[in-house]
Motif scaffolding. Sequence first.
Motif, PDB file in Angstrom:
ATOM      1  N   GLN A 122       0.831  -1.203   0.000  1.00 28.95           N
ATOM      2  CA  GLN A 122       0.000   0.000   0.000  1.00 28.95           C
ATOM      3  C   GLN A 122       0.871   1.260   0.000  1.00 28.95           C
ATOM      4  O   GLN A 122       0.619   2.212  -0.750  1.00 28.95           O
ATOM      5  CB  GLN A 122      -0.923   0.016   1.221  1.00 28.95           C
ATOM      6  N   LYS A 123       1.881   1.244   0.844  1.00 19.07           N
ATOM      7  CA  LYS A 123       2.771   2.395   0.962  1.00 19.07           C
ATOM      8  C   LYS A 123       3.539   2.654  -0.331  1.00 19.07           C
ATOM      9  O   LYS A 123       3.687   3.798  -0.765  1.00 19.07           O
ATOM     10  CB  LYS A 123       3.736   2.197   2.136  1.00 19.07           C
ATOM     11  N   LEU A 124       3.989   1.587  -0.951  1.00 19.39           N
ATOM     12  CA  LEU A 124       4.708   1.728  -2.220  1.00 19.39           C
ATOM     13  C   LEU A 124       3.781   2.276  -3.302  1.00 19.39           C
ATOM     14  O   LEU A 124       4.179   3.100  -4.123  1.00 19.39           O
ATOM     15  CB  LEU A 124       5.273   0.373  -2.656  1.00 19.39           C
ATOM     16  N   ALA A 125       2.543   1.819  -3.272  1.00 17.06           N
ATOM     17  CA  ALA A 125       1.573   2.246  -4.289  1.00 17.06           C
ATOM     18  C   ALA A 125       1.293   3.745  -4.205  1.00 17.06           C
ATOM     19  O   ALA A 125       1.358   4.456  -5.210  1.00 17.06           O
ATOM     20  CB  ALA A 125       0.272   1.459  -4.129  1.00 17.06           C
ATOM     21  N   VAL A 126       0.975   4.231  -3.018  1.00 18.39           N
ATOM     22  CA  VAL A 126       0.630   5.655  -2.887  1.00 18.39           C
ATOM     23  C   VAL A 126       1.855   6.551  -3.002  1.00 18.39           C
ATOM     24  O   VAL A 126       1.729   7.729  -3.337  1.00 18.39           O
ATOM     25  CB  VAL A 126      -0.113   5.935  -1.557  1.00 18.39           C
ATOM     26  N   THR A 127       3.019   5.995  -2.738  1.00 13.35           N
ATOM     27  CA  THR A 127       4.243   6.772  -2.911  1.00 13.35           C
ATOM     28  C   THR A 127       4.508   6.982  -4.399  1.00 13.35           C
ATOM     29  O   THR A 127       5.020   8.027  -4.809  1.00 13.35           O
ATOM     30  CB  THR A 127       5.445   6.058  -2.260  1.00 13.35           C
ATOM     31  N   GLN A 129      -7.345   5.552  -3.537  1.00 15.55           N
ATOM     32  CA  GLN A 129      -8.769   5.280  -3.757  1.00 15.55           C
ATOM     33  C   GLN A 129      -9.068   3.786  -3.855  1.00 15.55           C
ATOM     34  O   GLN A 129     -10.209   3.372  -3.674  1.00 15.55           O
ATOM     35  CB  GLN A 129      -9.257   5.976  -5.025  1.00 15.55           C
ATOM     36  N   TYR A 130      -8.040   3.001  -4.132  1.00 17.18           N
ATOM     37  CA  TYR A 130      -8.242   1.561  -4.284  1.00 17.18           C
ATOM     38  C   TYR A 130      -7.858   0.780  -3.026  1.00 17.18           C
ATOM     39  O   TYR A 130      -7.839  -0.442  -3.023  1.00 17.18           O
ATOM     40  CB  TYR A 130      -7.425   1.037  -5.466  1.00 17.18           C
ATOM     41  N   ILE A 131      -7.543   1.515  -1.969  1.00 17.94           N
ATOM     42  CA  ILE A 131      -7.155   0.875  -0.710  1.00 17.94           C
ATOM     43  C   ILE A 131      -8.281   1.028   0.302  1.00 17.94           C
ATOM     44  O   ILE A 131      -8.697   2.143   0.615  1.00 17.94           O
ATOM     45  CB  ILE A 131      -5.849   1.491  -0.164  1.00 17.94           C
ATOM     46  N   LYS A 132      -8.770  -0.070   0.795  1.00 22.18           N
ATOM     47  CA  LYS A 132      -9.884  -0.049   1.737  1.00 22.18           C
ATOM     48  C   LYS A 132      -9.384   0.352   3.119  1.00 22.18           C
ATOM     49  O   LYS A 132      -8.461  -0.235   3.661  1.00 22.18           O
ATOM     50  CB  LYS A 132     -10.544  -1.432   1.793  1.00 22.18           C
ATOM     51  N   PRO A 164      -7.556   2.965   4.362  1.00 26.64           N
ATOM     52  CA  PRO A 164      -6.114   3.217   4.462  1.00 26.64           C
ATOM     53  C   PRO A 164      -5.736   3.768   5.836  1.00 26.64           C
ATOM     54  O   PRO A 164      -6.452   4.572   6.410  1.00 26.64           O
ATOM     55  CB  PRO A 164      -5.856   4.240   3.350  1.00 26.64           C
ATOM     56  N   SER A 165      -4.602   3.320   6.327  1.00 27.84           N
ATOM     57  CA  SER A 165      -4.117   3.792   7.621  1.00 27.84           C
ATOM     58  C   SER A 165      -3.690   5.249   7.520  1.00 27.84           C
ATOM     59  O   SER A 165      -3.535   5.792   6.416  1.00 27.84           O
ATOM     60  CB  SER A 165      -2.918   2.947   8.064  1.00 27.84           C
ATOM     61  N   ILE A 171      -9.987  10.332   0.291  1.00 27.83           N
ATOM     62  CA  ILE A 171      -9.839   9.928   1.697  1.00 27.83           C
ATOM     63  C   ILE A 171     -11.056  10.404   2.484  1.00 27.83           C
ATOM     64  O   ILE A 171     -11.379  11.594   2.489  1.00 27.83           O
ATOM     65  CB  ILE A 171      -8.543  10.519   2.301  1.00 27.83           C
ATOM     66  N   LYS A 172     -11.709   9.491   3.130  1.00 31.25           N
ATOM     67  CA  LYS A 172     -12.920   9.812   3.870  1.00 31.25           C
ATOM     68  C   LYS A 172     -12.569  10.451   5.219  1.00 31.25           C
ATOM     69  O   LYS A 172     -11.803   9.906   5.997  1.00 31.25           O
ATOM     70  CB  LYS A 172     -13.758   8.543   4.088  1.00 31.25           C
ATOM     71  N   ASN A 173     -13.123  11.599   5.467  1.00 30.75           N
ATOM     72  CA  ASN A 173     -12.920  12.320   6.728  1.00 30.75           C
ATOM     73  C   ASN A 173     -11.442  12.440   7.117  1.00 30.75           C
ATOM     74  O   ASN A 173     -11.023  11.963   8.182  1.00 30.75           O
ATOM     75  CB  ASN A 173     -13.696  11.635   7.862  1.00 30.75           C
TER      76      ASN A 173
END
Length: 203
Positions: free
Chosen positions: A62-67, A74-77, A79-80, A98-100
């Motif tokens: 996940q971290k590599l993807a958003v980096t 948007q494709y990560i349920k 996200p931390s 990102i929700k809220n």
Amino acid sequence: EFYQEVNKDKLITDYDEQLKAVDENENNFLLCINPSLEVQKLAVTQNGYSVQYIKNPSLEVQKLAVTQNGYSVQYIKNPSLEVQKLAVTQNGHSIQDIKNPCLEVQKLAVQQNGLSIRFIKNPCLEVQKLAVCCYGNSVQFIKNPCLEVQKLAVQQNGLSIRYIKNPCLESQILAVQCNIIHVLWIKNIHEDLMLLYKMEKSK
């Protein structure tokens, strides 16, 4: 799955072959059957959007993807916070997915791109100030900016005065000090400033 069904004669099961194929072309990731962690990491490093094809991606993936691409959040349920921060640091506009978002994420987003404030519902004064300090024109997405925000915006970019409805006199003066031509962009300009402009123009 549909893609794999259509290309079932091209599917790749061997680990080394998967690595080689993905390294040659990121789209080959779609042909990989049960890709290993290393293959997943290679895929999202090349194209963050590849995370959408990974079932339950690890935090590392996940971290590599958003980096690589902030929008891939948007494709990560769920996200931390760490993943959210990485996403908006890469691309402030990804905050829209990102929700809220918390204050920390909001601040990082507008620092990366002031215009991302348009995706923040009821931004606080601190976020507003950060946004216009980074990019004055972002004031256009702030409803009824206060005197302080107006001044910060025109100090960063005198032309941002054009986005302020009924700008205060101090903001008008700051804008004109940047460039007298900014007078032409001021809504409801103070008469003294218009007189100054006419005097300068006549010289």
